[in-house]
Write an enzyme that holds these catalytic residues in place. Structure first.
Site, PDB file in Angstrom:
ATOM      1  N   THR A 156       0.533  -1.637  -0.167  1.00 14.31           N
ATOM      2  CA  THR A 156      -0.104   0.018  -0.063  1.00 14.31           C
ATOM      3  C   THR A 156       0.925   1.280  -0.343  1.00 14.31           C
ATOM      4  O   THR A 156       0.062   2.218  -0.861  1.00 14.31           O
ATOM      5  CB  THR A 156      -1.426  -0.246   1.178  1.00 14.31           C
ATOM      6  N   ASN A 202      -5.549  -9.428  -7.195  1.00 15.59           N
ATOM      7  CA  ASN A 202      -6.085 -10.253  -6.130  1.00 15.59           C
ATOM      8  C   ASN A 202      -6.476 -11.510  -5.876  1.00 15.59           C
ATOM      9  O   ASN A 202      -6.830 -12.006  -5.422  1.00 15.59           O
ATOM     10  CB  ASN A 202      -5.257  -9.423  -5.226  1.00 15.59           C
ATOM     11  N   CYS A 217     -16.128  -6.194   2.515  1.00 17.30           N
ATOM     12  CA  CYS A 217     -16.845  -5.558   3.424  1.00 17.30           C
ATOM     13  C   CYS A 217     -16.369  -3.972   4.040  1.00 17.30           C
ATOM     14  O   CYS A 217     -15.018  -3.455   4.043  1.00 17.30           O
ATOM     15  CB  CYS A 217     -17.182  -6.319   5.363  1.00 17.30           C
TER      16      CYS A 217
HETATM   17  C1  LIG Z   1      -1.796  -6.854  -0.197  1.00 16.55           C
HETATM   18  C2  LIG Z   1      -2.136  -6.373  -1.491  1.00 16.55           C
HETATM   19  C3  LIG Z   1      -1.410  -5.133  -1.230  1.00 16.55           C
HETATM   20  C4  LIG Z   1      -1.525  -4.327   0.035  1.00 16.55           C
HETATM   21  O1  LIG Z   1       0.121  -4.503   0.288  1.00 16.55           O
HETATM   22  P1  LIG Z   1      -0.124  -4.301   2.127  1.00 16.55           P
HETATM   23  O2  LIG Z   1       0.849  -4.970   1.935  1.00 16.55           O
HETATM   24  O3  LIG Z   1      -1.374  -5.454   2.847  1.00 16.55           O
HETATM   25  O4  LIG Z   1      -0.380  -2.487   2.147  1.00 16.55           O
HETATM   26  C5  LIG Z   1      -1.678  -4.193  -2.418  1.00 16.55           C
HETATM   27  N1  LIG Z   1      -2.080  -4.890  -3.512  1.00 16.55           N
HETATM   28  C6  LIG Z   1      -2.088  -5.863  -4.170  1.00 16.55           C
HETATM   29  C7  LIG Z   1      -2.352  -6.381  -5.424  1.00 16.55           C
HETATM   30  C8  LIG Z   1      -2.194  -6.663  -3.054  1.00 16.55           C
HETATM   31  O5  LIG Z   1      -2.607  -8.161  -3.320  1.00 16.55           O
END
Ligand SMILES: *Cc1c(COP(=O)(O)O)cnc(C)c1O
Length: 395
Positions: free
Chosen positions: A74, A157, A332
């Site tokens: 993030t 994801n 959610c």
């Molecule tokens: C999990 C995820 C994020 C966020 O990653 P964090 O390390 O939890 O902040 C961003 N992009 C994708 C595609 C993710 O799967």
């Protein structure tokens, strides 16, 4: 076999015991600040950080100096996108696509409020952008400035779809536009090479690849072109001024170890995971009517399976299966359950999105677990459909 079964490895992964072992000294006796230059505690910590930096770089074909440690994907996404736009004047055109993670979509929405123009490309039924759409978006219209940045993820994801990053990178390079990719789901799962794919900025997350939570990295290209980023965190000038703040040494060591393990085991692991995934998919397709696979059957992450079970609300289904951790096709938010923006972008209606389940297979899942999940799910779906007037006679 132990219950509950964890099959939600896109949300997060269990830390690999070898990663924890590598971290332990830095959580205990080796507590130096990597920025302390005047004593051994600091030198030991700095050495550990630099070893990890090289391990992360190696996995993606980068050099160690191109890796900036952050708190996760993030933050990496925010730093890459906002940092690159601000370094180029703060206003202009940013190109993204519909099925990005919220970390990218919300950053783009924020930039739009600051006066940027944002184009979100649509996806096809498999969740992939069309390269012609990107080519058209890269061509500035009349009275429009050249785009500043393209941000398109490597692997989704929810549905696992792999975007054509080689083609995207080549096209961006040809147009002299920076290419950022959120590779949180891709790094350590599929081969990634920042030079082959001409990636300028790439986000990594530790906890998606059997490392600890709260650590990540951003790859920042240093030559052809040398990417400039405006810092988003002001302070002591750590990480070459791009990310101030005392380094999370244990987390960084853990991320390094996770990358090292992925580098040696990814090839065999992806074959094993794809095998388990295909087994799960085959069992569910054979055991139930009115189910279908979302996304691409060919171009997807080895551990990903996303399916719609018509007539079965996935939240209700979860209630019937408390011993298996899976994810529904809904997110959610604070008050209400929203259908997944990814499934909606594929063309699924709200009902189908709410009837979808994401399976995320990972390093620690076994064939026995796959069989258990398939059998339980078939049982629960049939039971729920019997209760539904619409489906009573077609189970
Ligand atoms: C999990 C995820 C994020 C966020 O990653 P964090 O390390 O939890 O902040 C961003 N992009 C994708 C595609 C993710 O799967």
């Amino acid at each position: 076999m132990q219950l509950p079964i964890y099959m939600d490895n896109h949300a997060t992964t269990r830390i690999d015991p070898r990663v924890l072992e590598a971290m332990m000294p830095y959580l205990t006796g080796e507590y130096g600040n990597a920025a302390s230059r005047s004593h051994g505690f600091g030198w030991t910590a700095e050495q550990a950080v630099e070893t990890a930096r090289a391990q992360v770089a190696k996995l993606i074909g980068a050099t160690a100096r191109e890796i900036v440690f952050t708190s996760g994907a993030t933050e990496s996404d925010n730093l890459a996108i906002t940092g690159a736009v601000q370094a180029q004047g703060g206003r202009g055109h940013v190109i993204t696509q519909a099925t990005e993670h919220k970390a990218v979509l919300d950053t783009c929405a924020w930039l739009e409020k600051q006066g940027c123009r944002v184009t979100a490309l649509p996806v096809d039924a498999e969740g992939s952008i069309r390269i012609e759409d990107l080519r058209a978006a890269l061509r500035p219209g009349e009275n429009q400035e050249k785009p500043l940045l393209v941000t398109i993820l490597a692997a989704n994801n929810e549905i696992g779809t792999l975007q054509p990053i080689d083609e995207i990178g080549a096209l961006c390079h040809e147009h002299g536009v920076l290419f950022h990719t959120d590779a949180a789901q891709a790094v350590g799962k599929i081969p990634i090479d920042v030079n082959r794919s001409r990636i300028d900025l790439l986000s990594i997350s530790g906890h998606k690849m059997y490392g600890p939570k709260g650590i990540g990295a951003l790859y920042v290209r240093r030559s052809s072109p040398r990417v400039q980023l405006a810092e988003q965190m002001h302070g002591g000038g750590h990480e070459r001024g791009m990310r101030s703040g005392t380094l999370n040494v244990p987390g960084i060591v853990g991320l390094g170890a996770a990358c090292e393990i992925a580098g040696t085991e990814m090839e065999a692991e992806s074959v094993r995971l794809a095998g388990l995934r295909d087994r799960l998919q085959a069992k569910l397709l054979a055991g139930l009517h009115h189910v279908r696979v979302n996304g691409s059957k060919m171009r997807r992450l080895p551990g990903n399976l996303n399916m719609t079970f018509a007539g079965v609300d996935s939240e209700t289904r979860m209630m019937g299966m408390k011993d298996v951790a899976l994810s529904s096709g809904s997110a959610c938010t604070s008050a209400k359950i929203e259908p997944s923006h990814v499934l909606r972008a594929l063309g699924l209606d709200d009902e189908a999105a709410h009837s979808s389940i994401r399976f995320g297979l990972g390093r620690f899942n076994t064939e026995e677990e796959v069989d258990y999940v398939a059998d339980r799910l078939i049982e629960v779906v049939k039971m729920l459909r019997e209760l539904s007037p619409q489906f009573a006679d077609i189970t």
